[in-house]
Write a protein that holds these residues in place. Structure first.
Motif, PDB file in Angstrom:
ATOM      1  N   PRO A 126       0.806  -1.233   0.000  1.00 60.81           N
ATOM      2  CA  PRO A 126       0.000   0.000   0.000  1.00 60.81           C
ATOM      3  C   PRO A 126       0.835   1.278   0.000  1.00 60.81           C
ATOM      4  O   PRO A 126       0.434   2.274  -0.609  1.00 60.81           O
ATOM      5  N   ASN A 127       1.995   1.259   0.665  1.00 60.96           N
ATOM      6  CA  ASN A 127       2.761   2.496   0.778  1.00 60.96           C
ATOM      7  C   ASN A 127       3.420   2.913  -0.526  1.00 60.96           C
ATOM      8  O   ASN A 127       4.034   3.973  -0.609  1.00 60.96           O
ATOM      9  N   GLN A 128       3.318   2.106  -1.551  1.00 59.45           N
ATOM     10  CA  GLN A 128       3.819   2.498  -2.873  1.00 59.45           C
ATOM     11  C   GLN A 128       2.860   3.449  -3.581  1.00 59.45           C
ATOM     12  O   GLN A 128       3.250   4.183  -4.486  1.00 59.45           O
ATOM     13  N   TYR A 129       1.605   3.437  -3.149  1.00 58.92           N
ATOM     14  CA  TYR A 129       0.569   4.201  -3.829  1.00 58.92           C
ATOM     15  C   TYR A 129       0.326   5.516  -3.096  1.00 58.92           C
ATOM     16  O   TYR A 129       0.194   5.530  -1.868  1.00 58.92           O
ATOM     17  N   ASP A 130       0.258   6.605  -3.845  1.00 58.35           N
ATOM     18  CA  ASP A 130       0.194   7.909  -3.207  1.00 58.35           C
ATOM     19  C   ASP A 130      -1.179   8.561  -3.259  1.00 58.35           C
ATOM     20  O   ASP A 130      -1.365   9.623  -2.663  1.00 58.35           O
ATOM     21  N   ASN A 131      -2.121   7.967  -3.964  1.00 60.48           N
ATOM     22  CA  ASN A 131      -3.477   8.500  -3.971  1.00 60.48           C
ATOM     23  C   ASN A 131      -4.477   7.359  -3.832  1.00 60.48           C
ATOM     24  O   ASN A 131      -4.313   6.315  -4.467  1.00 60.48           O
ATOM     25  N   TRP A 132      -5.511   7.606  -3.031  1.00 60.80           N
ATOM     26  CA  TRP A 132      -6.492   6.570  -2.728  1.00 60.80           C
ATOM     27  C   TRP A 132      -7.907   7.126  -2.852  1.00 60.80           C
ATOM     28  O   TRP A 132      -8.158   8.299  -2.584  1.00 60.80           O
ATOM     29  N   GLY A 133      -8.822   6.242  -3.251  1.00 62.05           N
ATOM     30  CA  GLY A 133     -10.226   6.586  -3.212  1.00 62.05           C
ATOM     31  C   GLY A 133     -10.787   6.377  -1.823  1.00 62.05           C
ATOM     32  O   GLY A 133     -10.076   5.962  -0.901  1.00 62.05           O
ATOM     33  N   GLN A 134     -12.080   6.635  -1.683  1.00 71.16           N
ATOM     34  CA  GLN A 134     -12.726   6.546  -0.374  1.00 71.16           C
ATOM     35  C   GLN A 134     -13.176   5.129  -0.037  1.00 71.16           C
ATOM     36  O   GLN A 134     -13.516   4.839   1.111  1.00 71.16           O
ATOM     37  N   GLY A 135     -13.189   4.254  -1.016  1.00 67.78           N
ATOM     38  CA  GLY A 135     -13.558   2.862  -0.794  1.00 67.78           C
ATOM     39  C   GLY A 135     -15.019   2.581  -1.107  1.00 67.78           C
ATOM     40  O   GLY A 135     -15.874   3.471  -1.010  1.00 67.78           O
ATOM     41  N   THR A 136     -15.297   1.336  -1.468  1.00 70.48           N
ATOM     42  CA  THR A 136     -16.657   0.888  -1.711  1.00 70.48           C
ATOM     43  C   THR A 136     -16.827  -0.491  -1.067  1.00 70.48           C
ATOM     44  O   THR A 136     -15.956  -1.347  -1.180  1.00 70.48           O
ATOM     45  N   GLN A 137     -17.936  -0.677  -0.368  1.00 70.76           N
ATOM     46  CA  GLN A 137     -18.156  -1.911   0.387  1.00 70.76           C
ATOM     47  C   GLN A 137     -18.635  -3.022  -0.543  1.00 70.76           C
ATOM     48  O   GLN A 137     -19.580  -2.832  -1.328  1.00 70.76           O
ATOM     49  N   VAL A 138     -18.009  -4.179  -0.417  1.00 71.06           N
ATOM     50  CA  VAL A 138     -18.456  -5.397  -1.099  1.00 71.06           C
ATOM     51  C   VAL A 138     -18.772  -6.430  -0.026  1.00 71.06           C
ATOM     52  O   VAL A 138     -17.913  -6.742   0.805  1.00 71.06           O
ATOM     53  N   THR A 139     -20.003  -6.920  -0.034  1.00 71.46           N
ATOM     54  CA  THR A 139     -20.430  -7.922   0.923  1.00 71.46           C
ATOM     55  C   THR A 139     -20.957  -9.134   0.163  1.00 71.46           C
ATOM     56  O   THR A 139     -21.865  -9.005  -0.665  1.00 71.46           O
ATOM     57  N   VAL A 140     -20.367 -10.295   0.449  1.00 66.85           N
ATOM     58  CA  VAL A 140     -20.772 -11.529  -0.205  1.00 66.85           C
ATOM     59  C   VAL A 140     -21.402 -12.441   0.843  1.00 66.85           C
ATOM     60  O   VAL A 140     -20.737 -12.828   1.811  1.00 66.85           O
ATOM     61  N   SER A 141     -22.660 -12.766   0.644  1.00 64.48           N
ATOM     62  CA  SER A 141     -23.370 -13.613   1.602  1.00 64.48           C
ATOM     63  C   SER A 141     -23.266 -15.071   1.189  1.00 64.48           C
ATOM     64  O   SER A 141     -23.215 -15.394   0.007  1.00 64.48           O
ATOM     65  N   SER A 142     -23.272 -15.945   2.184  1.00 70.34           N
ATOM     66  CA  SER A 142     -23.147 -17.388   1.907  1.00 70.34           C
ATOM     67  C   SER A 142     -24.501 -18.030   1.693  1.00 70.34           C
ATOM     68  O   SER A 142     -25.535 -17.439   1.925  1.00 70.34           O
TER      69      SER A 142
END
Length: 125
Positions: free
Chosen positions: A109-125
């Motif tokens: 991760p420390n190689q990357y200098d810009n990040w998005g805010q993230g998006t949740q992925v939920t997989v139900s069984s």
């Protein structure tokens, strides 16, 4: 810097598919190595997939090989992550990241200098 916005996350049953998108704006997108990372509760952020500026030679975490595909559209400043055959263990917040300094796909991760805010992925069984 480049501004990144992810979309496409959601709730899906095991075996299903999702396509994540990451729209970039700001500095030249074409010159950036792009990566997808994920972070599950209580776990460290981990590399999922990455792609060089030309779109060739993508790299994947072993557990997603054959199921996930990373691609990029430099004309539209967007990178994608197609996720098929999803498993409950894929549940996490997924982040898009940009690296403007290197010409190879890194997995830290420390190689990357810009990040998005993230998006949740939920997989139900």
């Amino acid at each position: 810097q480049v501004h990144l916005v992810e979309s496409g996350g959601g709730l899906v049953q095991a075996g299903g598919s999702l396509r994540l998108s990451c729209a970039a704006s700001g500095r030249a997108f074409n010159n950036n190595v792009m990566g997808w990372f994920r972070q599950a509760p209580g776990k460290e952020r981990e590399f999922v997939a990455g792609i060089g500026w030309s779109g060739s030679t993508p790299y994947y975490k072993d557990s997603v090989k054959g199921r996930f595909t990373i691609s990029r559209d430099n004309a539209n400043n967007t990178v994608y992550l197609q996720m098929n055959s999803l498993k409950p263990e894929d549940t996490a917040v997924y982040y898009c990241a940009a690296d403007r300094y290197n010409d190879y796909v890194g997995q830290k991760p420390n190689q990357y200098d810009n990040w998005g805010q993230g998006t949740q992925v939920t997989v139900s069984s």
